[in-house]
Design an enzyme around this catalytic site. Sequence first.
Site, PDB file in Angstrom:
ATOM      1  N   LYS A 149      52.077  63.020  27.764  1.00 13.74           N
ATOM      2  CA  LYS A 149      52.860  62.110  28.533  1.00 13.74           C
ATOM      3  C   LYS A 149      53.432  61.046  27.636  1.00 13.74           C
ATOM      4  O   LYS A 149      52.592  60.737  26.767  1.00 13.74           O
ATOM      5  CB  LYS A 149      52.241  61.773  29.741  1.00 13.74           C
ATOM      6  CG  LYS A 149      52.674  60.926  30.637  1.00 13.74           C
ATOM      7  CD  LYS A 149      51.826  60.580  31.910  1.00 13.74           C
ATOM      8  CE  LYS A 149      52.627  59.565  32.855  1.00 13.74           C
ATOM      9  NZ  LYS A 149      51.469  59.267  33.952  1.00 13.74           N
ATOM     10  N   MET A 197      55.464  53.769  36.298  1.00 15.00           N
ATOM     11  CA  MET A 197      54.369  54.911  36.436  1.00 15.00           C
ATOM     12  C   MET A 197      53.545  54.936  37.982  1.00 15.00           C
ATOM     13  O   MET A 197      52.669  55.587  37.949  1.00 15.00           O
ATOM     14  CB  MET A 197      53.284  54.744  35.131  1.00 15.00           C
ATOM     15  CG  MET A 197      53.783  54.956  33.859  1.00 15.00           C
ATOM     16  SD  MET A 197      52.857  54.894  32.554  1.00 15.00           S
ATOM     17  CE  MET A 197      51.929  53.382  32.866  1.00 15.00           C
ATOM     18  N   SER A 222      53.306  60.579  38.423  1.00  8.82           N
ATOM     19  CA  SER A 222      54.281  60.214  37.213  1.00  8.82           C
ATOM     20  C   SER A 222      54.369  61.069  36.234  1.00  8.82           C
ATOM     21  O   SER A 222      55.061  60.936  35.273  1.00  8.82           O
ATOM     22  CB  SER A 222      53.830  58.750  36.882  1.00  8.82           C
ATOM     23  OG  SER A 222      52.270  58.773  36.448  1.00  8.82           O
ATOM     24  N   ILE A 243      46.505  57.696  38.279  1.00  7.63           N
ATOM     25  CA  ILE A 243      45.860  56.509  38.977  1.00  7.63           C
ATOM     26  C   ILE A 243      46.209  56.496  40.351  1.00  7.63           C
ATOM     27  O   ILE A 243      45.404  55.859  41.127  1.00  7.63           O
ATOM     28  CB  ILE A 243      46.476  55.163  38.291  1.00  7.63           C
ATOM     29  CG1 ILE A 243      45.560  54.026  38.635  1.00  7.63           C
ATOM     30  CG2 ILE A 243      47.841  55.074  38.765  1.00  7.63           C
ATOM     31  CD1 ILE A 243      46.399  52.695  37.816  1.00  7.63           C
ATOM     32  N   ALA A 244      46.994  57.277  40.755  1.00  7.12           N
ATOM     33  CA  ALA A 244      47.241  57.487  42.619  1.00  7.12           C
ATOM     34  C   ALA A 244      47.604  58.863  42.718  1.00  7.12           C
ATOM     35  O   ALA A 244      47.863  58.949  43.999  1.00  7.12           O
ATOM     36  CB  ALA A 244      48.313  56.501  42.673  1.00  7.12           C
ATOM     37  N   GLY A 245      47.506  59.794  41.819  1.00 11.06           N
ATOM     38  CA  GLY A 245      47.905  61.403  42.119  1.00 11.06           C
ATOM     39  C   GLY A 245      48.860  61.894  41.017  1.00 11.06           C
ATOM     40  O   GLY A 245      49.386  62.858  41.225  1.00 11.06           O
ATOM     41  N   SER A 246      48.945  60.881  39.796  1.00 12.19           N
ATOM     42  CA  SER A 246      50.020  61.370  38.780  1.00 12.19           C
ATOM     43  C   SER A 246      49.773  62.567  38.007  1.00 12.19           C
ATOM     44  O   SER A 246      50.762  63.130  37.519  1.00 12.19           O
ATOM     45  CB  SER A 246      50.145  59.877  37.791  1.00 12.19           C
ATOM     46  OG  SER A 246      50.561  58.903  38.689  1.00 12.19           O
TER      47      SER A 246
END
Length: 541
Positions: A149, A197, A222, A243-246
Amino acid sequence: MTSQIVPVVEAVPFVDCSPAYRSLRQSLLEDFSAKVPSHLRLAQSIIDNPPKNVTSIPRDCGILSPEEIYITEDYDVVSLANAIASKKLSAVAVATAFCNRAIIAHQLTCCLTEWFMDEAVEQARKLDEYLEEHGKPIGPLHGIPISIKLRLSIAGHWSMAGTLDTLQKADVDCQLIGILREAGAVFYCKTNQPQSMMHLESLSIWGRTLNPYNINLSSGGSSGGEAALIALRGSVFGLGTDIAGSVRSPAGYCGIFGFRPTSYVMPSKDFLGGIPGFAAELNVMGCPHLDDPQLIHTAWPSKRKGRQPNVGPLRVGFMMDDGMITPQPPVTRALMWARSHLSRSSSFHVKDFQPFETADAMKNLASAYWPDGGKSLKHHLSIKEEPLLPLTAWALKDVDDIDIGVSGILKQRGKRNQFRYDFAQHWDAQQVDIVVCPVSVGPACSHDTTFYWNYTSFWNYVDYPGVTIPTRIKTFEKGAESYISSTPLSDECIHVRKLWEEGDFEGAPIALQVIARRYHDIELFDAVKALDDVLAMGVPV
Protein backbone atom coordinates in the site's frame (compact mmCIF):
# COMPACT_ATOMS: atom_id res chain seq x y z
CA MET A 1 10.26 2.23 -22.81
CA THR A 2 7.87 5.11 -23.39
CA SER A 3 6.75 8.07 -21.35
CA GLN A 4 3.29 8.27 -22.92
CA ILE A 5 0.82 8.08 -20.05
CA VAL A 6 -0.55 4.57 -19.57
CA PRO A 7 -4.35 4.77 -20.01
CA VAL A 8 -6.62 3.08 -17.48
CA VAL A 9 -10.27 2.14 -17.52
CA GLU A 10 -12.37 4.93 -16.00
CA ALA A 11 -15.94 4.19 -14.93
CA VAL A 12 -16.41 7.71 -13.53
CA PRO A 13 -14.70 10.91 -14.73
CA PHE A 14 -11.85 12.17 -12.59
CA VAL A 15 -12.56 14.96 -10.10
CA ASP A 16 -12.47 18.67 -10.90
CA CYS A 17 -9.28 20.21 -9.57
CA SER A 18 -7.02 23.24 -9.62
CA PRO A 19 -4.31 23.79 -12.27
CA ALA A 20 -1.62 23.09 -9.65
CA TYR A 21 -3.26 19.77 -8.76
CA ARG A 22 -3.62 18.81 -12.43
CA SER A 23 0.03 19.62 -13.03
CA LEU A 24 1.20 17.43 -10.15
CA ARG A 25 -1.11 14.64 -11.30
CA GLN A 26 0.34 14.85 -14.80
CA SER A 27 3.87 14.67 -13.43
CA LEU A 28 3.12 11.63 -11.26
CA LEU A 29 1.40 9.78 -14.10
CA GLU A 30 4.29 10.51 -16.47
CA ASP A 31 6.77 9.25 -13.86
CA PHE A 32 4.71 6.06 -13.49
CA SER A 33 4.29 5.52 -17.24
CA ALA A 34 7.94 6.01 -18.17
CA LYS A 35 8.72 2.58 -16.71
CA VAL A 36 6.01 0.70 -18.62
CA PRO A 37 7.09 -0.79 -21.99
CA SER A 38 4.72 -0.74 -24.93
CA HIS A 39 4.40 -4.53 -25.16
CA LEU A 40 2.72 -4.59 -21.72
CA ARG A 41 0.03 -2.10 -22.69
CA LEU A 42 -3.52 -3.25 -23.39
CA ALA A 43 -5.25 -2.48 -26.65
CA GLN A 44 -6.98 0.89 -26.59
CA SER A 45 -10.22 -0.86 -27.57
CA ILE A 46 -10.24 -2.64 -24.20
CA ILE A 47 -9.65 0.61 -22.33
CA ASP A 48 -12.39 2.41 -24.28
CA ASN A 49 -14.98 -0.37 -24.18
CA PRO A 50 -14.29 -2.72 -21.28
CA PRO A 51 -16.68 -5.43 -20.11
CA LYS A 52 -18.35 -4.96 -16.74
CA ASN A 53 -16.36 -7.90 -15.36
CA VAL A 54 -12.67 -7.63 -16.29
CA THR A 55 -11.33 -10.63 -14.37
CA SER A 56 -10.73 -12.74 -17.50
CA ILE A 57 -8.77 -10.11 -19.41
CA PRO A 58 -5.31 -10.72 -17.88
CA ARG A 59 -5.51 -14.35 -18.98
CA ASP A 60 -7.08 -13.70 -22.39
CA CYS A 61 -5.43 -10.47 -23.58
CA GLY A 62 -2.42 -12.24 -25.12
CA ILE A 63 0.23 -10.34 -23.16
CA LEU A 64 1.05 -13.08 -20.64
CA SER A 65 2.81 -16.28 -21.67
CA PRO A 66 1.30 -19.65 -20.68
CA GLU A 67 4.01 -19.99 -18.02
CA GLU A 68 3.19 -16.56 -16.59
CA ILE A 69 -0.50 -17.46 -16.42
CA TYR A 70 0.40 -20.70 -14.66
CA ILE A 71 2.68 -18.96 -12.15
CA THR A 72 0.18 -16.25 -11.28
CA GLU A 73 -2.92 -18.45 -11.12
CA ASP A 74 -1.88 -21.86 -9.78
CA TYR A 75 -0.03 -20.99 -6.57
CA ASP A 76 -0.65 -19.53 -3.16
CA VAL A 77 2.15 -18.06 -1.03
CA VAL A 78 3.16 -21.36 0.57
CA SER A 79 3.23 -23.44 -2.60
CA LEU A 80 4.98 -20.64 -4.49
CA ALA A 81 7.71 -20.41 -1.83
CA ASN A 82 8.16 -24.18 -2.00
CA ALA A 83 8.37 -24.13 -5.80
CA ILE A 84 11.10 -21.46 -5.71
CA ALA A 85 13.01 -23.16 -2.90
CA SER A 86 13.00 -26.47 -4.82
CA LYS A 87 14.10 -24.65 -8.01
CA LYS A 88 10.97 -25.69 -9.84
CA LEU A 89 10.52 -21.97 -10.49
CA SER A 90 13.14 -19.24 -10.46
CA ALA A 91 12.61 -16.07 -8.48
CA VAL A 92 13.20 -14.10 -11.69
CA ALA A 93 10.44 -15.98 -13.52
CA VAL A 94 8.05 -15.41 -10.63
CA ALA A 95 8.88 -11.72 -10.29
CA THR A 96 8.53 -11.20 -14.04
CA ALA A 97 5.16 -12.96 -14.15
CA PHE A 98 3.66 -10.95 -11.29
CA CYS A 99 5.10 -7.66 -12.54
CA ASN A 100 3.56 -8.25 -15.96
CA ARG A 101 0.19 -9.25 -14.54
CA ALA A 102 0.19 -6.33 -12.10
CA ILE A 103 0.54 -3.73 -14.85
CA ILE A 104 -2.31 -5.38 -16.78
CA ALA A 105 -4.43 -5.27 -13.61
CA HIS A 106 -3.60 -1.59 -13.21
CA GLN A 107 -4.80 -0.71 -16.69
CA LEU A 108 -8.12 -2.42 -15.91
CA THR A 109 -8.70 -1.01 -12.41
CA CYS A 110 -6.19 1.80 -11.64
CA CYS A 111 -4.90 -0.18 -8.67
CA LEU A 112 -1.25 0.97 -8.66
CA THR A 113 0.58 4.17 -7.77
CA GLU A 114 4.04 2.90 -8.69
CA TRP A 115 5.49 -0.07 -10.64
CA PHE A 116 9.17 -0.93 -10.57
CA MET A 117 9.76 -4.14 -12.50
CA ASP A 118 13.47 -3.61 -13.18
CA GLU A 119 14.22 -3.30 -9.48
CA ALA A 120 12.13 -6.38 -8.68
CA VAL A 121 13.78 -8.56 -11.30
CA GLU A 122 17.24 -7.50 -10.12
CA GLN A 123 16.29 -8.32 -6.54
CA ALA A 124 14.97 -11.72 -7.69
CA ARG A 125 18.16 -12.40 -9.68
CA LYS A 126 20.26 -11.95 -6.54
CA LEU A 127 17.99 -14.36 -4.69
CA ASP A 128 18.43 -16.98 -7.43
CA GLU A 129 22.18 -16.55 -7.17
CA TYR A 130 22.04 -16.96 -3.38
CA LEU A 131 19.99 -20.16 -3.70
CA GLU A 132 22.40 -21.55 -6.27
CA GLU A 133 25.43 -20.75 -4.13
CA HIS A 134 24.13 -21.78 -0.71
CA GLY A 135 21.68 -24.52 -1.65
CA LYS A 136 18.92 -23.11 0.54
CA PRO A 137 16.58 -20.10 0.44
CA ILE A 138 17.55 -16.87 2.18
CA GLY A 139 14.36 -16.94 4.26
CA PRO A 140 10.76 -18.21 4.35
CA LEU A 141 9.60 -15.67 1.75
CA HIS A 142 12.49 -16.25 -0.67
CA GLY A 143 11.36 -14.89 -4.05
CA ILE A 144 7.75 -14.12 -3.04
CA PRO A 145 6.52 -10.91 -4.74
CA ILE A 146 4.72 -8.68 -2.23
CA SER A 147 2.64 -5.63 -3.14
CA ILE A 148 2.59 -2.66 -0.77
CA LYS A 149 0.00 0.00 0.00
CA LEU A 150 1.15 3.53 -0.82
CA ARG A 151 1.34 4.57 2.83
CA LEU A 152 4.02 2.01 3.80
CA SER A 153 7.54 3.34 3.31
CA ILE A 154 10.00 1.48 1.09
CA ALA A 155 13.38 2.99 0.27
CA GLY A 156 13.46 4.97 -2.96
CA HIS A 157 9.71 5.00 -3.58
CA TRP A 158 6.71 7.24 -3.05
CA SER A 159 4.76 7.13 0.18
CA MET A 160 1.82 9.29 1.22
CA ALA A 161 -0.20 9.58 4.43
CA GLY A 162 -3.44 10.65 2.79
CA THR A 163 -2.78 14.23 1.64
CA LEU A 164 -0.49 15.51 -1.09
CA ASP A 165 1.68 17.58 1.23
CA THR A 166 2.81 14.30 2.85
CA LEU A 167 3.93 12.81 -0.49
CA GLN A 168 7.60 11.88 -0.26
CA LYS A 169 10.19 9.39 -1.44
CA ALA A 170 11.39 7.33 1.48
CA ASP A 171 15.10 7.12 2.27
CA VAL A 172 14.81 3.83 4.16
CA ASP A 173 12.42 0.91 4.55
CA CYS A 174 9.92 0.97 7.38
CA GLN A 175 10.45 -1.79 9.92
CA LEU A 176 7.87 -4.11 8.39
CA ILE A 177 9.39 -3.87 4.91
CA GLY A 178 12.83 -4.49 6.38
CA ILE A 179 11.61 -7.68 8.06
CA LEU A 180 10.05 -8.94 4.84
CA ARG A 181 13.12 -8.04 2.79
CA GLU A 182 15.33 -10.05 5.16
CA ALA A 183 12.90 -12.96 4.77
CA GLY A 184 13.45 -12.90 0.98
CA ALA A 185 10.41 -10.96 -0.25
CA VAL A 186 10.56 -9.17 -3.60
CA PHE A 187 8.94 -5.73 -3.91
CA TYR A 188 7.57 -4.55 -7.23
CA CYS A 189 4.68 -2.10 -6.83
CA LYS A 190 2.82 0.34 -4.58
CA THR A 191 -0.98 0.37 -4.51
CA ASN A 192 -3.69 3.00 -4.45
CA GLN A 193 -5.40 4.46 -1.37
CA PRO A 194 -7.86 7.36 -0.88
CA GLN A 195 -7.53 10.92 0.29
CA SER A 196 -7.19 10.99 4.12
CA MET A 197 -7.08 7.15 4.10
CA MET A 198 -10.50 7.33 5.77
CA HIS A 199 -12.70 6.25 2.84
CA LEU A 200 -13.88 2.73 2.29
CA GLU A 201 -13.11 3.44 -1.38
CA SER A 202 -9.81 4.27 -3.11
CA LEU A 203 -9.67 7.53 -5.06
CA SER A 204 -6.43 9.51 -5.12
CA ILE A 205 -4.45 11.79 -7.41
CA TRP A 206 -3.45 8.66 -9.35
CA GLY A 207 -7.09 7.84 -10.09
CA ARG A 208 -10.05 5.74 -8.92
CA THR A 209 -9.62 2.02 -8.28
CA LEU A 210 -12.40 -0.10 -9.79
CA ASN A 211 -13.81 -3.44 -8.71
CA PRO A 212 -12.60 -6.19 -11.08
CA TYR A 213 -15.92 -8.06 -10.88
CA ASN A 214 -17.99 -5.02 -11.77
CA ILE A 215 -16.15 -1.85 -12.73
CA ASN A 216 -19.19 0.25 -11.83
CA LEU A 217 -18.55 -0.66 -8.19
CA SER A 218 -15.85 0.29 -5.70
CA SER A 219 -12.90 -1.92 -4.84
CA GLY A 220 -13.20 -0.71 -1.24
CA GLY A 221 -10.75 1.24 0.83
CA SER A 222 -8.54 2.40 2.05
CA SER A 223 -6.47 -0.58 0.88
CA GLY A 224 -8.56 -0.87 -2.27
CA GLY A 225 -5.61 -0.93 -4.66
CA GLU A 226 -4.30 -4.01 -2.90
CA ALA A 227 -7.64 -5.80 -3.06
CA ALA A 228 -8.21 -5.15 -6.77
CA LEU A 229 -4.64 -6.23 -7.60
CA ILE A 230 -4.92 -9.47 -5.63
CA ALA A 231 -8.36 -10.25 -7.05
CA LEU A 232 -6.83 -10.04 -10.55
CA ARG A 233 -3.91 -12.24 -9.43
CA GLY A 234 -1.43 -9.42 -9.95
CA SER A 235 -0.28 -10.17 -6.41
CA VAL A 236 -0.39 -13.22 -4.23
CA PHE A 237 0.25 -11.38 -0.96
CA GLY A 238 -0.23 -7.70 -0.14
CA LEU A 239 0.21 -5.29 2.75
CA GLY A 240 -2.38 -2.76 3.85
CA THR A 241 -3.51 -0.87 6.93
CA ASP A 242 -6.83 -1.05 8.78
CA ILE A 243 -8.03 1.69 11.13
CA ALA A 244 -11.76 1.36 10.37
CA GLY A 245 -12.03 -1.56 7.96
CA SER A 246 -9.43 -0.56 5.40
CA VAL A 247 -8.23 -4.11 4.82
CA ARG A 248 -11.40 -6.08 5.55
CA SER A 249 -13.74 -3.87 3.49
CA PRO A 250 -11.79 -4.07 0.20
CA ALA A 251 -11.04 -7.75 0.79
CA GLY A 252 -14.77 -8.33 1.12
CA TYR A 253 -15.62 -6.20 -1.90
CA CYS A 254 -13.11 -8.07 -4.06
CA GLY A 255 -13.69 -11.59 -2.73
CA ILE A 256 -10.32 -12.29 -1.09
CA PHE A 257 -8.99 -12.98 2.41
CA GLY A 258 -8.00 -10.02 4.59
CA PHE A 259 -6.68 -9.87 8.16
CA ARG A 260 -6.79 -7.11 10.76
CA PRO A 261 -4.92 -8.13 13.94
CA THR A 262 -5.33 -6.94 17.49
CA SER A 263 -3.40 -3.75 18.22
CA TYR A 264 0.36 -4.07 18.75
CA VAL A 265 0.59 -7.68 17.64
CA MET A 266 2.29 -6.69 14.37
CA PRO A 267 4.88 -3.96 13.75
CA SER A 268 4.08 -0.44 12.53
CA LYS A 269 7.31 1.34 13.44
CA ASP A 270 8.38 3.96 10.86
CA PHE A 271 5.03 3.97 9.08
CA LEU A 272 4.27 7.31 7.50
CA GLY A 273 2.09 9.26 9.96
CA GLY A 274 -1.63 9.42 9.32
CA ILE A 275 -4.79 10.76 10.89
CA PRO A 276 -4.43 10.97 14.68
CA GLY A 277 -6.62 8.59 16.64
CA PHE A 278 -6.65 5.67 18.99
CA ALA A 279 -7.03 2.77 16.58
CA ALA A 280 -4.23 0.41 15.67
CA GLU A 281 -3.03 -0.30 12.15
CA LEU A 282 -2.76 -3.54 10.28
CA ASN A 283 0.58 -5.15 9.57
CA VAL A 284 1.14 -8.66 8.47
CA MET A 285 4.47 -10.15 9.45
CA GLY A 286 7.02 -10.62 12.21
CA CYS A 287 7.24 -9.80 15.92
CA PRO A 288 10.23 -7.48 16.46
CA HIS A 289 9.27 -6.52 20.01
CA LEU A 290 12.85 -5.80 20.99
CA ASP A 291 13.03 -2.93 18.46
CA ASP A 292 9.51 -1.67 19.11
CA PRO A 293 8.54 -1.73 22.80
CA GLN A 294 4.89 -1.05 21.93
CA LEU A 295 4.53 -4.55 20.50
CA ILE A 296 3.03 -7.40 22.46
CA HIS A 297 5.53 -10.23 22.89
CA THR A 298 3.60 -13.18 21.49
CA ALA A 299 4.82 -16.35 19.82
CA TRP A 300 3.24 -17.31 16.50
CA PRO A 301 3.57 -21.06 15.93
CA SER A 302 5.40 -22.08 12.78
CA LYS A 303 2.87 -24.85 12.25
CA ARG A 304 -0.71 -24.42 13.42
CA LYS A 305 -1.99 -27.58 15.08
CA GLY A 306 -5.61 -26.48 15.17
CA ARG A 307 -8.18 -27.22 17.87
CA GLN A 308 -7.57 -30.33 19.94
CA PRO A 309 -10.26 -33.04 19.71
CA ASN A 310 -11.16 -32.78 23.41
CA VAL A 311 -12.03 -29.09 23.17
CA GLY A 312 -15.44 -29.80 21.67
CA PRO A 313 -17.33 -28.01 18.90
CA LEU A 314 -16.33 -24.47 17.98
CA ARG A 315 -19.03 -22.14 19.28
CA VAL A 316 -19.97 -19.84 16.39
CA GLY A 317 -22.23 -16.86 16.96
CA PHE A 318 -23.98 -15.43 13.89
CA MET A 319 -24.71 -11.71 14.04
CA MET A 320 -27.24 -11.23 11.24
CA ASP A 321 -27.39 -7.45 11.69
CA ASP A 322 -25.74 -4.89 13.95
CA GLY A 323 -28.96 -3.41 15.32
CA MET A 324 -28.47 -0.29 13.20
CA ILE A 325 -28.46 -1.37 9.53
CA THR A 326 -29.94 -4.54 8.08
CA PRO A 327 -27.53 -5.82 5.43
CA GLN A 328 -28.63 -5.95 1.82
CA PRO A 329 -30.11 -9.24 0.46
CA PRO A 330 -26.98 -10.98 -0.90
CA VAL A 331 -25.20 -10.51 2.42
CA THR A 332 -28.12 -12.01 4.35
CA ARG A 333 -28.22 -14.84 1.82
CA ALA A 334 -24.50 -15.52 2.39
CA LEU A 335 -24.97 -15.51 6.17
CA MET A 336 -27.84 -17.99 5.92
CA TRP A 337 -25.86 -20.14 3.49
CA ALA A 338 -22.85 -20.25 5.80
CA ARG A 339 -24.99 -20.90 8.85
CA SER A 340 -26.76 -23.78 7.12
CA HIS A 341 -23.52 -25.50 6.10
CA LEU A 342 -21.85 -25.08 9.50
CA SER A 343 -24.95 -26.32 11.32
CA ARG A 344 -24.66 -29.66 9.53
CA SER A 345 -21.18 -30.27 10.92
CA SER A 346 -20.56 -31.72 14.38
CA SER A 347 -17.43 -29.54 14.58
CA PHE A 348 -19.52 -26.42 15.17
CA HIS A 349 -22.17 -25.30 17.62
CA VAL A 350 -24.05 -22.52 15.83
CA LYS A 351 -26.11 -19.94 17.68
CA ASP A 352 -27.30 -16.33 17.47
CA PHE A 353 -25.11 -13.43 18.56
CA GLN A 354 -26.84 -10.22 19.57
CA PRO A 355 -25.31 -6.87 18.55
CA PHE A 356 -24.18 -4.35 21.16
CA GLU A 357 -24.81 -0.58 21.13
CA THR A 358 -23.56 -0.02 17.58
CA ALA A 359 -24.97 3.51 17.34
CA ASP A 360 -23.06 4.57 20.47
CA ALA A 361 -19.85 3.04 19.15
CA MET A 362 -20.18 4.87 15.84
CA LYS A 363 -20.83 8.19 17.58
CA ASN A 364 -17.78 7.70 19.79
CA LEU A 365 -15.66 6.69 16.81
CA ALA A 366 -16.32 9.98 15.03
CA SER A 367 -14.57 12.01 17.72
CA ALA A 368 -11.85 9.37 18.04
CA TYR A 369 -10.97 9.61 14.36
CA TRP A 370 -11.38 13.39 14.12
CA PRO A 371 -10.77 14.90 17.59
CA ASP A 372 -10.22 18.36 16.07
CA GLY A 373 -13.25 18.16 13.78
CA GLY A 374 -11.05 17.63 10.73
CA LYS A 375 -9.33 21.03 10.97
CA SER A 376 -5.87 19.53 10.63
CA LEU A 377 -6.88 17.49 7.59
CA LYS A 378 -8.40 20.52 5.86
CA HIS A 379 -5.22 22.47 6.52
CA HIS A 380 -3.13 19.72 4.91
CA LEU A 381 -5.44 19.71 1.88
CA SER A 382 -5.10 23.46 1.45
CA ILE A 383 -1.31 23.35 1.24
CA LYS A 384 -1.37 21.72 -2.22
CA GLU A 385 -4.77 23.07 -3.33
CA GLU A 386 -6.11 19.54 -3.01
CA PRO A 387 -9.88 19.27 -3.63
CA LEU A 388 -11.99 17.99 -0.74
CA LEU A 389 -13.40 14.76 -2.14
CA PRO A 390 -17.05 13.86 -1.48
CA LEU A 391 -16.32 10.92 0.79
CA THR A 392 -13.84 12.99 2.80
CA ALA A 393 -16.60 15.54 3.32
CA TRP A 394 -18.97 12.72 4.30
CA ALA A 395 -16.50 11.39 6.86
CA LEU A 396 -16.28 14.84 8.44
CA LYS A 397 -19.96 15.75 8.33
CA ASP A 398 -20.72 14.76 11.94
CA VAL A 399 -17.63 16.38 13.47
CA ASP A 400 -17.49 19.82 11.84
CA ASP A 401 -18.50 21.55 15.05
CA ILE A 402 -16.26 19.66 17.49
CA ASP A 403 -12.74 20.14 18.76
CA ILE A 404 -12.50 18.11 21.93
CA GLY A 405 -8.97 19.16 22.95
CA VAL A 406 -6.53 17.24 25.13
CA SER A 407 -8.93 16.77 28.04
CA GLY A 408 -11.61 15.62 25.62
CA ILE A 409 -9.26 13.04 24.12
CA LEU A 410 -8.56 11.67 27.59
CA LYS A 411 -12.28 11.49 28.35
CA GLN A 412 -12.93 9.85 25.02
CA ARG A 413 -10.30 7.21 25.75
CA GLY A 414 -11.90 6.50 29.11
CA LYS A 415 -15.30 6.15 27.44
CA ARG A 416 -13.79 3.77 24.89
CA ASN A 417 -12.20 1.62 27.60
CA GLN A 418 -15.49 1.37 29.50
CA PHE A 419 -17.23 0.37 26.28
CA ARG A 420 -14.64 -2.40 25.87
CA TYR A 421 -15.27 -3.67 29.42
CA ASP A 422 -19.01 -3.71 28.79
CA PHE A 423 -18.66 -5.43 25.44
CA ALA A 424 -16.40 -8.12 26.90
CA GLN A 425 -19.18 -8.95 29.37
CA HIS A 426 -21.69 -8.97 26.51
CA TRP A 427 -19.51 -11.45 24.59
CA ASP A 428 -19.04 -13.62 27.70
CA ALA A 429 -22.76 -13.82 28.30
CA GLN A 430 -23.39 -15.22 24.82
CA GLN A 431 -20.83 -18.00 25.23
CA VAL A 432 -19.24 -17.99 21.79
CA ASP A 433 -15.67 -18.53 20.59
CA ILE A 434 -16.02 -16.52 17.38
CA VAL A 435 -18.58 -14.31 15.68
CA VAL A 436 -19.53 -14.46 12.00
CA CYS A 437 -21.07 -11.26 10.65
CA PRO A 438 -21.23 -9.06 7.54
CA VAL A 439 -18.13 -7.22 6.31
CA SER A 440 -20.29 -4.39 5.03
CA VAL A 441 -23.90 -3.33 4.65
CA GLY A 442 -23.91 -4.94 1.22
CA PRO A 443 -21.74 -6.09 -1.67
CA ALA A 444 -19.29 -3.63 -3.17
CA CYS A 445 -20.91 -0.19 -3.37
CA SER A 446 -21.50 2.02 -6.37
CA HIS A 447 -18.75 4.62 -6.68
CA ASP A 448 -18.84 7.39 -4.08
CA THR A 449 -21.55 5.67 -2.01
CA THR A 450 -19.59 3.71 0.60
CA PHE A 451 -21.07 5.71 3.44
CA TYR A 452 -21.41 3.19 6.28
CA TRP A 453 -18.56 1.27 7.88
CA ASN A 454 -20.37 0.01 11.00
CA TYR A 455 -19.61 -3.64 10.41
CA THR A 456 -15.85 -3.16 10.38
CA SER A 457 -15.11 -0.07 12.49
CA PHE A 458 -17.07 -1.42 15.47
CA TRP A 459 -14.42 -4.12 15.81
CA ASN A 460 -11.64 -1.53 15.63
CA TYR A 461 -13.34 0.31 18.49
CA VAL A 462 -13.32 -2.76 20.73
CA ASP A 463 -9.99 -3.88 19.17
CA TYR A 464 -10.97 -7.43 18.25
CA PRO A 465 -9.08 -9.16 15.42
CA GLY A 466 -10.98 -10.02 12.26
CA VAL A 467 -10.57 -11.95 9.03
CA THR A 468 -12.55 -11.47 5.85
CA ILE A 469 -13.38 -14.86 4.38
CA PRO A 470 -14.69 -15.22 0.80
CA THR A 471 -17.82 -17.23 0.10
CA ARG A 472 -19.02 -18.83 -3.10
CA ILE A 473 -21.95 -16.40 -3.19
CA LYS A 474 -22.20 -13.83 -5.96
CA THR A 475 -24.73 -11.02 -6.26
CA PHE A 476 -27.49 -11.65 -8.78
CA GLU A 477 -30.79 -10.50 -7.27
CA LYS A 478 -32.56 -7.24 -7.96
CA GLY A 479 -35.20 -5.66 -5.80
CA ALA A 480 -35.84 -8.29 -3.09
CA GLU A 481 -39.28 -7.10 -1.98
CA SER A 482 -39.14 -8.74 1.46
CA TYR A 483 -36.03 -6.71 2.26
CA ILE A 484 -37.39 -3.44 0.95
CA SER A 485 -40.75 -3.84 2.70
CA SER A 486 -39.40 -4.95 6.11
CA THR A 487 -39.15 -2.48 8.98
CA PRO A 488 -35.90 -0.49 8.84
CA LEU A 489 -33.73 -0.27 11.95
CA SER A 490 -32.75 3.41 11.54
CA ASP A 491 -32.57 6.33 9.13
CA GLU A 492 -29.24 4.93 7.97
CA CYS A 493 -30.97 1.62 7.26
CA ILE A 494 -33.53 3.46 5.08
CA HIS A 495 -30.68 5.08 3.14
CA VAL A 496 -28.95 1.73 2.58
CA ARG A 497 -32.19 0.31 1.15
CA LYS A 498 -32.42 3.24 -1.24
CA LEU A 499 -28.83 2.59 -2.38
CA TRP A 500 -29.76 -1.03 -2.99
CA GLU A 501 -32.69 -0.08 -5.20
CA GLU A 502 -30.59 2.40 -7.20
CA GLY A 503 -27.43 0.31 -7.69
CA ASP A 504 -26.26 -2.34 -10.13
CA PHE A 505 -24.39 -4.96 -8.11
CA GLU A 506 -24.33 -7.77 -10.64
CA GLY A 507 -21.47 -10.20 -10.13
CA ALA A 508 -20.15 -8.63 -6.92
CA PRO A 509 -18.62 -11.25 -4.63
CA ILE A 510 -19.84 -11.66 -1.07
CA ALA A 511 -17.51 -12.31 1.84
CA LEU A 512 -18.15 -12.66 5.55
CA GLN A 513 -16.23 -11.46 8.56
CA VAL A 514 -14.95 -13.74 11.32
CA ILE A 515 -14.14 -12.11 14.66
CA ALA A 516 -12.32 -13.43 17.74
CA ARG A 517 -11.61 -12.01 21.18
CA ARG A 518 -8.89 -9.43 21.66
CA TYR A 519 -5.41 -11.02 21.39
CA HIS A 520 -6.92 -14.31 20.25
CA ASP A 521 -5.38 -13.82 16.81
CA ILE A 522 -3.89 -17.31 16.63
CA GLU A 523 -7.18 -18.87 17.67
CA LEU A 524 -8.86 -16.76 15.00
CA PHE A 525 -6.66 -18.31 12.31
CA ASP A 526 -7.51 -21.80 13.59
CA ALA A 527 -11.20 -20.94 13.42
CA VAL A 528 -10.98 -19.46 9.93
CA LYS A 529 -9.22 -22.58 8.68
CA ALA A 530 -11.95 -24.78 10.18
CA LEU A 531 -14.73 -22.64 8.69
CA ASP A 532 -13.12 -22.41 5.28
CA ASP A 533 -12.66 -26.18 5.13
CA VAL A 534 -16.45 -26.49 5.27
CA LEU A 535 -17.56 -23.40 3.38
CA ALA A 536 -15.16 -23.87 0.48
CA MET A 537 -16.96 -27.11 -0.30
CA GLY A 538 -20.44 -25.73 0.28
CA VAL A 539 -22.82 -25.53 -2.67
CA PRO A 540 -23.88 -21.90 -3.21
CA VAL A 541 -27.56 -20.98 -3.29
